[in-house]
Structure formats: C-alpha cells, structure tokens
Enzyme design. Structure first.
Site, PDB file in Angstrom:
ATOM      1  N   GLU A  25       6.324  17.352  66.881  1.00  0.00           N
ATOM      2  CA  GLU A  25       5.130  17.319  65.971  1.00  0.00           C
ATOM      3  C   GLU A  25       4.350  16.370  66.741  1.00  0.00           C
ATOM      4  O   GLU A  25       4.265  15.120  66.226  1.00  0.00           O
ATOM      5  CB  GLU A  25       5.096  17.281  64.852  1.00  0.00           C
ATOM      6  CG  GLU A  25       6.331  18.386  64.138  1.00  0.00           C
ATOM      7  CD  GLU A  25       6.995  17.502  62.852  1.00  0.00           C
ATOM      8  OE1 GLU A  25       6.863  16.534  62.563  1.00  0.00           O
ATOM      9  OE2 GLU A  25       7.619  18.564  62.400  1.00  0.00           O
ATOM     10  N   ARG A  81       8.471   6.702  71.252  1.00  0.00           N
ATOM     11  CA  ARG A  81       8.578   5.518  72.022  1.00  0.00           C
ATOM     12  C   ARG A  81       7.481   4.777  71.881  1.00  0.00           C
ATOM     13  O   ARG A  81       6.451   5.287  71.870  1.00  0.00           O
ATOM     14  CB  ARG A  81       8.854   6.179  73.364  1.00  0.00           C
ATOM     15  CG  ARG A  81      10.214   6.702  73.525  1.00  0.00           C
ATOM     16  CD  ARG A  81      10.638   7.044  74.798  1.00  0.00           C
ATOM     17  NE  ARG A  81      10.940   6.064  75.689  1.00  0.00           N
ATOM     18  CZ  ARG A  81      10.703   5.484  77.080  1.00  0.00           C
ATOM     19  NH1 ARG A  81      10.345   6.890  77.565  1.00  0.00           N
ATOM     20  NH2 ARG A  81      11.037   4.634  77.601  1.00  0.00           N
TER      21      ARG A  81
END
Length: 174
Positions: free
Chosen positions: A131, A103
């Site tokens: 990750e 985001r």
C-alpha cells in the site's frame, strides 16, 4: 521472538520460510529486503463514497491495473496512493509469521511503502501487496526491481495457518 540473520537462513534451509526468488545478499541483521514488482493498481478520482465494512470490495471502475515493462517507471504524484506488489513470493509454514516494513531511506523521502496490514500470516504463500503513498511535496519515481521494503520474521507459539482470501494471491486483488 524476531529472527536474526542466522535464524532466517536456518528457517529457509529447513523450508519453514520460503522466498522466491531468493538472494542471500538481501538478508540483513533481522530482515530480508524485498524488491518492487512491476504490477500496480492505480486509483481513479471519484466523487462517490465507499462504505467501509467487512464485506466491502473496491468497485471495478475505481481502479485500473498497470503492468510496467522492463524499462518503465511509475511517476507517483504527491498524495497519490497506489497498490504494488513485491517481486518475491513469501511462503511461510505454520511456525512462522512475518511483518512488512518500509525502509528508512525511502521514508525520509516521504514514501510510505506499506500503510497498514503489514502482517504476513502463517501458511501464506504469495507475493505481498504493498500500500504505497507519496506523502512528499514532489513527485517520486518508482522503478520495479528496487529494494523497496523489508520483511521481518517471527516464530509462532503453535502451528496455525491462515485460510483467508488473500492467502495464495499471485497479483493484486482488492
């Protein structure tokens, strides 16, 4: 073709896409927001190199699993890399694939939520392993339950299903 909000909702209703738990308020114009789970894999600093090849697995002494309690947070130091999971489980029929994206609000803080391997294969039925790396110059605090990333969905041209080793994972496996 990337699915729009209406198409995502239709695919969920027809069971082509499953999101558990599902919250309609997390459906955006072309994505669904996923929440950070409480399981993390923290990596130890080692001097030994790991040879990267097709069958490489992370040696057990290179990382440790941590599960945070309801009021706990994870302090992510600058340049620190961890694996995390989404709270949601994503189930896709052979007619849909997905992609995990960070985001922008968190990317602007220097937080990379998903470095690579963003593809969710058709036929997957699992939580998503993230990750995560802190690229900023200051520590960042991660709280489970945060809307940490988003998934976009695509129709496939056929009805194929992924059969790899991570297809049904319920937690972090490396």
């Amino acid at each position: 073709m990337m699915l729009s909000r209406l198409d995502i909702l239709k695919a969920i209703k027809k069971k082509g896409i499953g999101i558990t738990p599902f919250d309609k308020s997390c459906v955006g114009a072309v994505s669904y927001d996923l929440h950070l789970g409480s399981e993390f894999m923290l990596f130890r600093k080692h001097g030994r190199a790991i040879f990267v090849k097709e069958d490489t697995i992370l040696p057990k002494n290179h990382a440790r699993k941590v599960v945070l309690g309801p009021h706990e947070v994870l302090h992510l130091k600058p340049q620190q890399f961890v694996l995390g999971v989404t709270k949601e489980k994503i189930k896709l029929s052979g007619k849909y694939a997905g992609r995990i994206e960070g985001r922008s609000r968190f990317a602007r803080l220097g937080l990379m939520v998903h470095i690579s391997s963003s593809l969710i294969q058709p036929g997957s039925n699992n939580v998503q392993v993230l990750e995560i790396v802190n690229l900023s110059t200051v520590p960042l605090i991660l709280k489970p339950g945060t809307r940490i990333c988003q998934v976009t969905f695509f129709e496939t041209s056929g009805d194929e299903k992924y059969a790899g080793k991570f297809r049904l994972q319920s937690g972090i496996r490396v």
